[in-house]
Write a protein that holds these residues in place. Structure first.
Motif, PDB file in Angstrom:
ATOM      1  N   ALA A  96       6.785   0.489  -8.305  1.00 42.76           N
ATOM      2  CA  ALA A  96       7.509  -0.033  -7.340  1.00 42.76           C
ATOM      3  C   ALA A  96       6.821  -1.143  -6.666  1.00 42.76           C
ATOM      4  O   ALA A  96       7.420  -1.745  -5.514  1.00 42.76           O
ATOM      5  N   GLY A  97       5.733  -1.718  -7.007  1.00 42.63           N
ATOM      6  CA  GLY A  97       5.132  -2.733  -6.968  1.00 42.63           C
ATOM      7  C   GLY A  97       3.946  -2.633  -5.856  1.00 42.63           C
ATOM      8  O   GLY A  97       3.323  -3.399  -5.349  1.00 42.63           O
ATOM      9  N   TYR A  98       3.504  -1.273  -5.680  1.00 38.30           N
ATOM     10  CA  TYR A  98       2.437  -1.095  -4.765  1.00 38.30           C
ATOM     11  C   TYR A  98       1.083  -1.201  -5.463  1.00 38.30           C
ATOM     12  O   TYR A  98       0.783  -0.518  -6.412  1.00 38.30           O
ATOM     13  N   ASP A  99       0.178  -2.307  -5.252  1.00 39.56           N
ATOM     14  CA  ASP A  99      -0.845  -2.412  -5.935  1.00 39.56           C
ATOM     15  C   ASP A  99      -2.167  -1.628  -5.312  1.00 39.56           C
ATOM     16  O   ASP A  99      -3.297  -1.797  -5.861  1.00 39.56           O
ATOM     17  N   VAL A 100      -2.106  -1.260  -4.242  1.00 38.49           N
ATOM     18  CA  VAL A 100      -3.175  -0.273  -3.722  1.00 38.49           C
ATOM     19  C   VAL A 100      -2.431   1.131  -3.660  1.00 38.49           C
ATOM     20  O   VAL A 100      -1.432   1.257  -2.642  1.00 38.49           O
ATOM     21  N   VAL A 101      -3.021   2.095  -4.043  1.00 41.32           N
ATOM     22  CA  VAL A 101      -2.665   3.582  -3.809  1.00 41.32           C
ATOM     23  C   VAL A 101      -3.795   4.453  -3.200  1.00 41.32           C
ATOM     24  O   VAL A 101      -4.772   4.404  -3.904  1.00 41.32           O
TER      25      VAL A 101
ATOM     26  N   LEU B 298       0.762  -1.261  -0.012  1.00 41.79           N
ATOM     27  CA  LEU B 298       0.025  -0.066   0.057  1.00 41.79           C
ATOM     28  C   LEU B 298       0.891   1.212  -0.120  1.00 41.79           C
ATOM     29  O   LEU B 298       1.697   1.285   0.846  1.00 41.79           O
ATOM     30  N   ALA B 299       0.575   2.142  -0.960  1.00 48.00           N
ATOM     31  CA  ALA B 299       1.045   3.727  -0.864  1.00 48.00           C
ATOM     32  C   ALA B 299       0.210   4.614  -0.373  1.00 48.00           C
ATOM     33  O   ALA B 299      -1.311   4.480  -1.003  1.00 48.00           O
ATOM     34  N   VAL B 300       0.443   5.500   0.531  1.00 44.07           N
ATOM     35  CA  VAL B 300      -0.565   6.480   0.836  1.00 44.07           C
ATOM     36  C   VAL B 300       0.078   7.523   0.655  1.00 44.07           C
ATOM     37  O   VAL B 300       1.091   8.137   0.967  1.00 44.07           O
ATOM     38  N   LEU B 301      -0.711   8.484  -0.167  1.00 44.90           N
ATOM     39  CA  LEU B 301      -0.041   9.908  -0.953  1.00 44.90           C
ATOM     40  C   LEU B 301      -1.110  10.832  -0.411  1.00 44.90           C
ATOM     41  O   LEU B 301      -2.322  10.600   0.076  1.00 44.90           O
TER      42      LEU B 301
ATOM     43  N   ASN C  56       5.147  -2.886   4.337  1.00 47.31           N
ATOM     44  CA  ASN C  56       4.490  -3.303   3.303  1.00 47.31           C
ATOM     45  C   ASN C  56       3.682  -1.955   2.870  1.00 47.31           C
ATOM     46  O   ASN C  56       2.517  -1.809   2.113  1.00 47.31           O
ATOM     47  N   ALA C  57       3.863  -1.036   3.654  1.00 46.42           N
ATOM     48  CA  ALA C  57       2.963   0.342   3.487  1.00 46.42           C
ATOM     49  C   ALA C  57       4.233   1.395   3.381  1.00 46.42           C
ATOM     50  O   ALA C  57       5.271   1.425   3.989  1.00 46.42           O
ATOM     51  N   TYR C  58       3.714   2.375   2.465  1.00 48.76           N
ATOM     52  CA  TYR C  58       4.713   3.392   2.056  1.00 48.76           C
ATOM     53  C   TYR C  58       3.811   4.786   2.261  1.00 48.76           C
ATOM     54  O   TYR C  58       2.878   5.039   1.622  1.00 48.76           O
ATOM     55  N   ILE C  59       4.297   5.705   3.221  1.00 50.38           N
ATOM     56  CA  ILE C  59       3.526   7.107   3.398  1.00 50.38           C
ATOM     57  C   ILE C  59       4.361   7.890   2.799  1.00 50.38           C
ATOM     58  O   ILE C  59       5.411   8.204   3.298  1.00 50.38           O
TER      59      ILE C  59
END
Length: 323
Positions: A145-150, A85-88, A116-119
């Motif tokens: 980069a492979g994050y499948d939920v943004v 997961l990526a959180v923007l 597994n999370a990128y903020i």
């Protein structure tokens, strides 16, 4: 001076899922320096074949609705399900208030520690158009980069909702129960953008109020014209505190994606978003080129003074500038 690496360094690092390289590439994308911009475009072109495979979810809500708490609970649920997961954030207001997602990052403590999370906070103090353009590019880098939920969170209220709606596949609106005349208080425009509504803090003494609000909102949504997508926005209830309803939110997003993929609307929505992005960028560039002409600022100041005092009408003033 910051050290710059060749494009392949960024491209390979991103495709290998290296978070540090991803962060460096996003910093390039956010930079206003022309050499950084040139490098950022090369990196984006290099990773482009590996983008577009995520589910992009926009999240907005009235102040006090507990967006960060919800995103943390939702994010932790997703990473436990095996998602990356990526959180923007889209935060065009921070130049006035000084607030930004950096505050959220400390609030989303557990999630920010999750491997597994990128903020990523948004660049503070910029125009809405600028932030939106860079958030779109950041989405592509995160996907590569492979994050499948943004998740794209709107931090500022107002215009940023429409901007975020224009870059996601699913738009979730978080609401509070018992916050007065919700239906009157909630902008109809934002409700029309939503693919689902979720009444938060539906726990303890608040549960009954949340259920009542759910029925009210569901009835109100029936008054809106159909969206033409075949999808009817449901109203859900959830609690970040107990984690209840978080799985239903995710299932709803998946159902909508399945339906809109099958009927072609998801693809059409993304294509329209690409065009909107292109047109916005074109306007931005043309405007920039106009102001960057030698002596333009002085000429502009002189003509603006004439317009202000009424000795020159706006129409002829513009003709003078454009010639």
């Amino acid at each position: 001076m910051r050290h710059r690496f060749p494009p392949d360094y960024y491209i390979n690092g991103i495709l290998n899922g290296d978070r540090l390289t991803l962060s460096r590439a996003i910093t390039l994308v956010e930079s206003r320096r022309s050499d950084d911009q040139l490098l950022a475009q090369q990196v984006l072109e290099g990773v482009l074949p590996n983008t577009g495979r995520s589910i992009r979810v926009g999240i907005t809500g009235v102040p006090g609705v507990g967006k960060s708490t919800f995103i943390e609970a939702f994010g932790r649920y997703l990473t436990k399900q095996g998602h990356r997961l990526a959180v923007l954030a889209v935060d065009p207001t921070s130049q006035r208030s000084g607030g930004s997602l950096l505050g959220d990052k400390t609030r989303m403590e557990t999630l920010s520690m999750d491997p597994n999370a990128y903020i990523r906070p948004s660049p503070a103090g910029d125009s809405l158009g600028g932030v939106a353009h860079r958030t779109r590019e950041t989405i592509l880098l995160c996907e590569a980069a492979g994050y499948d939920v943004v998740l794209v969170e709107t931090v500022g209220v107002g215009q940023s909702e429409t901007v975020v709606h224009g870059m996601v596949d699913f738009f979730l609106l978080l609401m509070l129960a018992g916050a007065g005349d919700e239906l009157q208080g909630m902008k109809r425009g934002i409700m029309e953008l939503a693919d689902a509504l979720c009444i938060t803090k539906a726990d303890g003494d608040n549960r009954a109020a949340a259920d009542r609000a759910r029925v009210e909102y569901q009835n109100a949504l029936h008054l809106f014209p159909p969206t033409g997508t075949g999808w009817f926005p449901p109203v859900l209830t959830g609690s970040a505190l107990t984690g209840e309803g978080v799985d239903t939110v995710w299932q709803t997003i998946r159902d909508q994606q399945q339906l809109t993929t099958a009927n072609g609307y998801r693809n059409q929505r993304r294509q329209e978003q690409q065009l909107t992005w292109f047109r916005a960028l074109l306007r931005q560039r043309l405007e920039g080129m106009f102001y960057e002409q030698p002596g333009m600022r002085e000429r502009l100041a002189h003509i603006e003074e004439q317009v202000r005092t009424g000795t020159l009408l706006p129409g002829p003033a513009i003709s003078q500038l454009l010639h």
